[in-house]
Structure formats: structure tokens, C-alpha cells
Motif scaffolding. Structure first.
Motif, short mmCIF file in Angstrom:
data_model
loop_
_atom_site.label_atom_id
_atom_site.label_comp_id
_atom_site.label_asym_id
_atom_site.label_seq_id
_atom_site.Cartn_x
_atom_site.Cartn_y
_atom_site.Cartn_z
N LEU A 56 39.66 64.58 77.55
CA LEU A 56 38.35 64.95 78.12
C LEU A 56 37.79 66.20 77.61
N LEU A 57 38.86 67.05 77.37
CA LEU A 57 38.56 68.36 76.74
C LEU A 57 37.79 68.23 75.03
N GLY A 58 38.28 67.23 74.51
CA GLY A 58 37.56 67.02 73.26
C GLY A 58 36.17 66.56 73.49
N ARG A 59 35.90 65.65 74.57
CA ARG A 59 34.67 65.18 74.98
C ARG A 59 33.65 66.13 75.44
N ILE A 60 34.14 67.37 76.24
CA ILE A 60 33.56 68.36 76.71
C ILE A 60 33.16 69.35 75.60
N VAL A 85 36.87 67.88 67.00
CA VAL A 85 37.47 66.93 66.25
C VAL A 85 39.00 67.27 66.09
N ASN A 86 39.61 68.47 66.06
CA ASN A 86 40.93 68.67 65.95
C ASN A 86 41.54 68.42 67.31
N THR A 87 40.87 68.67 68.45
CA THR A 87 41.53 68.26 69.66
C THR A 87 41.62 66.79 69.84
N LEU A 88 40.50 65.93 69.41
CA LEU A 88 40.76 64.25 69.50
C LEU A 88 41.75 63.96 68.68
N ASP A 89 41.73 64.49 67.39
CA ASP A 89 42.79 64.25 66.30
C ASP A 89 44.17 64.55 66.95
N ARG A 90 44.56 65.58 67.52
CA ARG A 90 45.87 65.64 68.09
C ARG A 90 46.11 64.42 69.22
N GLY A 92 44.71 61.33 69.32
CA GLY A 92 44.73 60.08 68.48
C GLY A 92 43.65 59.14 69.39
N ALA A 93 42.73 59.82 70.10
CA ALA A 93 41.58 59.14 70.73
C ALA A 93 40.58 58.78 69.81
N GLN A 94 40.54 57.99 68.69
CA GLN A 94 39.57 57.71 67.72
C GLN A 94 38.33 57.23 68.65
N HIS A 95 38.23 56.33 69.50
CA HIS A 95 37.07 56.20 69.97
C HIS A 95 36.17 57.28 70.52
N GLU A 96 36.93 58.24 70.89
CA GLU A 96 36.12 59.44 71.34
C GLU A 96 35.40 60.42 70.05
N LYS A 97 35.74 60.13 68.98
CA LYS A 97 35.76 61.15 67.83
C LYS A 97 34.35 60.60 67.09
N SER A 98 33.83 59.24 67.39
CA SER A 98 32.71 59.05 66.65
C SER A 98 31.39 59.95 66.93
N PRO A 99 31.10 60.01 68.12
CA PRO A 99 29.96 60.75 68.54
C PRO A 99 30.06 62.30 68.03
N THR A 100 31.33 62.68 68.00
CA THR A 100 31.43 64.19 67.60
C THR A 100 30.81 64.25 66.21
N LEU A 101 31.55 63.27 65.43
CA LEU A 101 31.29 63.08 63.72
C LEU A 101 29.78 62.97 63.82
#
Length: 168
Positions: A56-60, A85-90, A92-101
Motif C-alpha cells: 500500500l505504501l508503494g501505491r501511495i 519502485v524500491n518499496t514495491l521491489d522489496r 515483490g508486488a510486481q502487479h503494483e509496479k507497472s503503473p509506477t513505471l
């Protein structure tokens, strides 16, 4: 969101409070209230931290970075999107990473760094495809077409647009 916020606060659910605050932040950002949106996102950040909810922090962080990007503060946007990106990498929530990229690509594009933008869009598309995030995948295709167009690579731009059209 406000009714759900009250309930989440009443039952002591910091993740629920964070999600409600994030939703209110979305609404305020859509209205053009950048300060109000950031205030809500920061409160969401505090609640997600309290809940130790890294995904959730990564999304925020993505939403905060996007808000700064929309406001034209590229330095803060990049700093916070990288933190996402760093938070989501930690986690492993890849599904949340694509919007950040996607947002990092948009940031690079906004700075005229079209090759960098394409790199982010490519990574975004890979993850979006693996996680079946069709909307983000289609957006990355469309934005890639724009970047190729800026680089006068017309055939690649056309191909990306055709793929984006099929995806939408």
C-alpha cells in the motif's frame, strides 16, 4: 470515502484508513486541488506505515509522485516515484509496479528524454502483460508511440499505435 473512513477509524483499521485517504486524494487531485491531494496522500502514507503495509505504501508513493509530476515538480516526482519502485521491489508486488513505471516513463518523456521513457514503457509493458494489467499495457503502448514519434521513428510509432488500438 468519508463514510468508509469513519468506519475504518472506528474499528482501528489503519490500512482501511489509508485506502480511504488515498481515494479522497484521487478525488482532490482530479478537482485540481494539489495541496489537498498531497495532504490526504501524506495521511494515507502515515496510516499505511502504521499498518506496516509496504504494498500500500508503494501505491501511495506512486500517487504522490504522480501528483508532483502533474504539478510540474519533476525533481520531487522522480524522487518519490523511485521510492515507490524500491518499496514495491522489496515486497515483490510486481502487479503494483507497472503503473509506477508508466509514470517514470511519462516523467522522462516530459523532460525530453525519449529513449529513457521508452525503457520505462518497455519494462512497464512486460510487467503489465505478466500481471494481466491490460489498461496500463495499452497506455504504455500509446505513450511509446508518442515517444517514437518525437524521435522521428515513424514506423515504430505507427506499429505501437496499431497495437495500442487493438489493446483498447
Amino acid at each position: 470515502y468519508t463514510e468508509a473512513l469513519v468506519i475504518s477509524e472506528d474499528i482501528g483499521d489503519p490500512s482501511g484508513v489509508a485506502k480511504c485517504r488515498m481515494g479522497i486524494g484521487h478525488c482532490l487531485r482530479a478537482k485540481g486541488d494539489t495541496d489537498g491531494a498531497l495532504r490526504e496522500y501524506r495521511e494515507a502514507e502515515a496510516q499505511a506505515s502504521k499498518a506496516n503495509d509496504e504494498v500500500l505504501l508503494g501505491r501511495i508513493y506512486t500517487e504522490i509522485g504522480t501528483t508532483y509530476l502533474n504539478a510540474g515538480d519533476f525533481t520531487l516526482a522522480e524522487e518519490i516515484l523511485r521510492k515507490a519502485v524500491n518499496t514495491l521491489d522489496r515486497t515483490g508486488a510486481q502487479h503494483e509496479k507497472s503503473p509506477t513505471l508508466l509514470m517514470l516513463g511519462t516523467l522522462a518523456y516530459s523532460k525530453g528524454r525519449y529513449s529513457d521513457a521508452l525503457g520505462y514503457y518497455e519494462k512497464c509493458m512486460e510487467i503489465a502483460e505478466l500481471t494481466n494489467n491490460l489498461r496500463v499495457h495499452a497506455q504504455a503502448l500509446y505513450y511509446s508511440a508518442q515517444a517514437y514519434s518525437r524521435m522521428a521513428e515513424w514506423q515504430k510509432s505507427k506499429a505501437m499505435l496499431e497495437m495500442a488500438e487493438e489493446a483498447f
